[in-house]
Scaffold this motif. Structure first.
Motif, PDB file in Angstrom:
ATOM      1  N   ALA B  30       0.818  -1.216   0.000  1.00 51.79           N
ATOM      2  CA  ALA B  30       0.000   0.000   0.000  1.00 51.79           C
ATOM      3  C   ALA B  30       0.851   1.266   0.000  1.00 51.79           C
ATOM      4  O   ALA B  30       0.423   2.296  -0.497  1.00 51.79           O
ATOM      5  CB  ALA B  30      -0.939   0.004   1.197  1.00 51.79           C
ATOM      6  N   TYR B  31       2.053   1.198   0.565  1.00 52.07           N
ATOM      7  CA  TYR B  31       2.892   2.399   0.613  1.00 52.07           C
ATOM      8  C   TYR B  31       2.924   3.074  -0.761  1.00 52.07           C
ATOM      9  O   TYR B  31       3.143   2.422  -1.784  1.00 52.07           O
ATOM     10  CB  TYR B  31       4.325   2.039   1.016  1.00 52.07           C
ATOM     11  CG  TYR B  31       4.413   1.347   2.350  1.00 52.07           C
ATOM     12  CD1 TYR B  31       4.211   2.038   3.545  1.00 52.07           C
ATOM     13  CD2 TYR B  31       4.688  -0.019   2.424  1.00 52.07           C
ATOM     14  CE1 TYR B  31       4.286   1.399   4.763  1.00 52.07           C
ATOM     15  CE2 TYR B  31       4.772  -0.675   3.651  1.00 52.07           C
ATOM     16  CZ  TYR B  31       4.564   0.037   4.822  1.00 52.07           C
ATOM     17  OH  TYR B  31       4.624  -0.600   6.027  1.00 52.07           O
ATOM     18  N   ALA B  32       2.729   4.377  -0.770  1.00 47.73           N
ATOM     19  CA  ALA B  32       2.677   5.114  -2.027  1.00 47.73           C
ATOM     20  C   ALA B  32       3.973   4.932  -2.817  1.00 47.73           C
ATOM     21  O   ALA B  32       5.058   4.872  -2.230  1.00 47.73           O
ATOM     22  CB  ALA B  32       2.446   6.595  -1.743  1.00 47.73           C
ATOM     23  N   PRO B 142     -12.954  -6.174  -1.769  1.00 48.85           N
ATOM     24  CA  PRO B 142     -13.172  -5.901  -3.202  1.00 48.85           C
ATOM     25  C   PRO B 142     -12.567  -4.559  -3.641  1.00 48.85           C
ATOM     26  O   PRO B 142     -12.908  -3.508  -3.101  1.00 48.85           O
ATOM     27  CB  PRO B 142     -14.701  -5.856  -3.323  1.00 48.85           C
ATOM     28  CG  PRO B 142     -15.241  -6.394  -2.022  1.00 48.85           C
ATOM     29  CD  PRO B 142     -14.198  -6.152  -0.993  1.00 48.85           C
ATOM     30  N   GLY B 143     -11.665  -4.628  -4.598  1.00 52.56           N
ATOM     31  CA  GLY B 143     -11.099  -3.404  -5.162  1.00 52.56           C
ATOM     32  C   GLY B 143     -10.322  -2.555  -4.171  1.00 52.56           C
ATOM     33  O   GLY B 143     -10.166  -1.349  -4.352  1.00 52.56           O
ATOM     34  N   ALA B 144      -9.776  -3.163  -3.125  1.00 51.58           N
ATOM     35  CA  ALA B 144      -9.149  -2.378  -2.053  1.00 51.58           C
ATOM     36  C   ALA B 144      -7.725  -1.946  -2.369  1.00 51.58           C
ATOM     37  O   ALA B 144      -7.107  -1.229  -1.584  1.00 51.58           O
ATOM     38  CB  ALA B 144      -9.174  -3.168  -0.738  1.00 51.58           C
ATOM     39  N   TYR B 145      -7.171  -2.382  -3.489  1.00 57.41           N
ATOM     40  CA  TYR B 145      -5.789  -2.020  -3.834  1.00 57.41           C
ATOM     41  C   TYR B 145      -5.730  -1.387  -5.218  1.00 57.41           C
ATOM     42  O   TYR B 145      -6.266  -1.929  -6.189  1.00 57.41           O
ATOM     43  CB  TYR B 145      -4.893  -3.263  -3.797  1.00 57.41           C
ATOM     44  CG  TYR B 145      -3.429  -2.935  -4.009  1.00 57.41           C
ATOM     45  CD1 TYR B 145      -2.698  -2.301  -3.017  1.00 57.41           C
ATOM     46  CD2 TYR B 145      -2.786  -3.260  -5.201  1.00 57.41           C
ATOM     47  CE1 TYR B 145      -1.359  -1.978  -3.197  1.00 57.41           C
ATOM     48  CE2 TYR B 145      -1.447  -2.954  -5.398  1.00 57.41           C
ATOM     49  CZ  TYR B 145      -0.737  -2.309  -4.387  1.00 57.41           C
ATOM     50  OH  TYR B 145       0.584  -2.001  -4.568  1.00 57.41           O
ATOM     51  N   ARG B 146      -5.063  -0.244  -5.288  1.00 60.70           N
ATOM     52  CA  ARG B 146      -4.932   0.480  -6.554  1.00 60.70           C
ATOM     53  C   ARG B 146      -3.613   0.079  -7.210  1.00 60.70           C
ATOM     54  O   ARG B 146      -2.603   0.774  -7.103  1.00 60.70           O
ATOM     55  CB  ARG B 146      -4.976   1.990  -6.280  1.00 60.70           C
ATOM     56  CG  ARG B 146      -5.142   2.846  -7.524  1.00 60.70           C
ATOM     57  CD  ARG B 146      -5.026   4.329  -7.210  1.00 60.70           C
ATOM     58  NE  ARG B 146      -5.997   4.787  -6.241  1.00 60.70           N
ATOM     59  CZ  ARG B 146      -7.230   5.203  -6.558  1.00 60.70           C
ATOM     60  NH1 ARG B 146      -7.605   5.215  -7.822  1.00 60.70           N
ATOM     61  NH2 ARG B 146      -8.063   5.598  -5.629  1.00 60.70           N
ATOM     62  N   GLN B 148      -0.694  -0.379  -9.727  1.00 60.36           N
ATOM     63  CA  GLN B 148      -0.185   0.641 -10.640  1.00 60.36           C
ATOM     64  C   GLN B 148      -0.285   0.250 -12.110  1.00 60.36           C
ATOM     65  O   GLN B 148      -0.246   1.103 -12.988  1.00 60.36           O
ATOM     66  CB  GLN B 148       1.261   1.007 -10.287  1.00 60.36           C
ATOM     67  CG  GLN B 148       1.391   1.790  -8.985  1.00 60.36           C
ATOM     68  CD  GLN B 148       0.621   3.101  -8.989  1.00 60.36           C
ATOM     69  OE1 GLN B 148      -0.564   3.141  -8.664  1.00 60.36           O
ATOM     70  NE2 GLN B 148       1.285   4.170  -9.368  1.00 60.36           N
ATOM     71  N   LEU B 152      -7.833  -0.967  -9.942  1.00 59.97           N
ATOM     72  CA  LEU B 152      -8.345  -1.490  -8.667  1.00 59.97           C
ATOM     73  C   LEU B 152      -8.465  -3.009  -8.712  1.00 59.97           C
ATOM     74  O   LEU B 152      -9.144  -3.569  -9.580  1.00 59.97           O
ATOM     75  CB  LEU B 152      -9.724  -0.881  -8.364  1.00 59.97           C
ATOM     76  CG  LEU B 152      -9.749   0.627  -8.098  1.00 59.97           C
ATOM     77  CD1 LEU B 152     -11.177   1.073  -7.761  1.00 59.97           C
ATOM     78  CD2 LEU B 152      -8.797   1.009  -6.968  1.00 59.97           C
TER      79      LEU B 152
END
Lengths: 164, 164
Positions: B30-32, B142-146, B148, B152
């Motif tokens: 998750a870290y940007a 559901p869709g909790a990770y963006r 790259q 999602l």
């Protein structure tokens, strides 16, 4: 009719006793029962993106909730909230009103979903309410909560995709 | 044969590039992607209860992991870890060795379970490895990770009760 507005510094003397009572009971939140006022202030007021209070018509603060990103960076489109209602104001639908308010606020801030990370399975009233408001139980964490009366009990992960 | 030991300050020049490469890719954590060195240092070194490195026989740092409580207070008997292996050292079983090491360390510290909060569902190698090491998928977000590259995608909550 209750009204919900942003937290102001002058609300803290009303907010802290209800947080303290809730945390000290040790049946619904992970915060340690002996959580200090300074720790609670940090967790509930400083760390979140926003904090709100629900007030009676005469202005008395009856309940509070916070709203924040649940993860940094690439998980930051999912928010997390915590809700606390003072014991004297239970059973009036205030948690429900706050959760619906929180969903609108979350959408306005650009969040796409809301996640509760640790809903104590024995907190049946909360589980029932979140389900009624459209949250799904998407996970069960075995023995993940140390209930102060019941010992280790399961906790639920609940999740709702938000629509604008 | 790799060896795993506690992180020392002199390891940071080796640890930061592998964290940076992993976060910048934006496919597993998750870290940007633009996480700064100072932010990474706080998250990986300062905030956790302990941080470790895995070293080659010649002492080179090949991988790192952190160990911390996943929740405060009444959820603090469940720990959380993050594992990063440098790209040059992938495929040698180092993540597996670190996760087994982490479970022993966690038990020694008194933790009763280990939880991964956001295992990116498309990170199939990680999911397969954690399953092999006894972790169960206890939830799907559901869709909790963006992601790259993929947009999602779902994230998994994985959990293992630890035995001494």
């Amino acid at each position: 009719m209750i009204s919900i507005r942003r937290y102001q510094e002058s609300d803290w003397p009303a907010v802290w006793p209800m947080l303290h009572a809730t945390f000290a009971a040790g049946e619904t939140y992970a915060y340690a029962p002996q959580t200090s006022e300074a720790q609670a202030y940090h967790s509930w007021i400083e760390a979140p993106a926003a904090t709100y209070v629900a007030c009676a018509p005469d202005g008395r603060v009856l309940a509070t909730y916070y709203l924040k990103a649940n993860q940094p960076g690439l998980g930051s489109h999912v928010c997390n909230c915590g809700f606390v209602v003072s014991s004297e104001a239970e059973g009036q639908g205030i948690a429900s009103a706050m959760c619906q308010h929180a969903q609108r606020e979350a959408v306005a801030m650009g969040f796409l979903a809301m996640q509760f990370n640790l809903v104590v399975a024995t907190n049946e009233r909360a589980v029932r309410l979140w389900k009624k408001l459209g949250f799904a139980v998407v996970g069960t964490l075995p023995g993940a909560y140390r209930h102060q009366r019941l010992g280790l009990v399961d906790a639920l992960v609940m999740y709702k995709t938000l629509s604008a």
